[in-house]
Design an enzyme around this catalytic site. Sequence first.
Site, mmCIF file in Angstrom:
data_model
loop_
_atom_site.group_PDB
_atom_site.id
_atom_site.type_symbol
_atom_site.label_atom_id
_atom_site.label_comp_id
_atom_site.label_asym_id
_atom_site.label_seq_id
_atom_site.Cartn_x
_atom_site.Cartn_y
_atom_site.Cartn_z
ATOM 1 N N ARG A 131 0.750 -1.344 -0.296
ATOM 2 C CA ARG A 131 -0.006 -0.051 -0.138
ATOM 3 C C ARG A 131 0.977 1.239 -0.083
ATOM 4 O O ARG A 131 0.610 2.111 -0.801
ATOM 5 C CB ARG A 131 -0.439 0.151 1.127
ATOM 6 C CG ARG A 131 -1.726 -1.180 1.602
ATOM 7 C CD ARG A 131 -2.915 -1.192 2.260
ATOM 8 N NE ARG A 131 -3.639 0.085 2.470
ATOM 9 C CZ ARG A 131 -4.390 0.252 3.883
ATOM 10 N NH1 ARG A 131 -3.789 -0.254 4.629
ATOM 11 N NH2 ARG A 131 -4.925 1.001 3.877
ATOM 12 N N CYS A 159 -1.373 6.027 8.563
ATOM 13 C CA CYS A 159 -1.584 4.650 8.369
ATOM 14 C C CYS A 159 -2.774 4.873 7.424
ATOM 15 O O CYS A 159 -3.090 5.764 7.122
ATOM 16 C CB CYS A 159 -2.396 3.973 9.168
ATOM 17 S SG CYS A 159 -3.576 4.232 10.258
#
Length: 281
Positions: free
Chosen positions: A182, A240
């Site tokens: 990611r 995050c």
Amino acid sequence: MSSNSLPHPLVSSEWLHQNIDMPNLVILDATIKKATSEGDDYFKGLQIPKARFIDIKGNFSDSQSAMPNTLPSPKAFTEAAQALGINKDSKIIVYDRLGIYAAPRVWWMFRAMGHEHIAVLDGGLPAWISEGFKTEASKTKTYESGDFIANFQDEMVVGLEEVLQNITTKRHSVLDARSSGRFHGTAPEPRADVKGGHIPNSINLPYTELLQDGKMKQVEELRAIFKSLKLPNTPRIYSCGTGITACIIMLAAALTGFSDHAIYDGSWTEWGQAEHVPIAT
């Protein structure tokens, strides 16, 4: 032998078992579903005795924000904490059913609201059960209103514009808790409207590297991990996907003695949708 203080910020199941009748102790179940998983119904319907469910995605998030999980206002946080029966002198132990996942978010939120008497249960409910301690059926209850009052510590949270400015100033190190895929944009984001990649100059530290068998790694191992990143001697910002697992990095850093740090609350869900920010891959 029971103690009247918390061995902050992480406690073992054995410690909680020995101190579960401590005066003013409040146990919070912070379980939420992982954004990247279809299941996560482990131990559903079970809780540690006396636990109270804290609804991170409900009344402990900003209902007016377009971003998920963002910190509510001090007033809203105060009201939600009081409704859970939390007092100024409450000693809080927070856990979740996934080991260590959402509990550090609650630990950070209460600290950001000025309440330092809080610790995370290492390994959460799985560790509690594996060590042979009793559970009970999950319960929905109402509590006598507590007298908790938030005292917002604004240095513990940053927004998009501060992170954007930091790309130039480099006053903070930015650590990203998402997976390597990611972070580099090679794996899809769980939210279709969010672009892949990362904040320029940020450093990838997948939160899973800090855990072993659902528990936090030993302090010396954590120190070695942070040392391997070769970070400058600057304050840190943790990011995050939605501000949940960034708090795992903060907790790990706190265990090593580091304290000059903040959470980017909007995290990648905000950055990956913004039109005016740069994205690296």
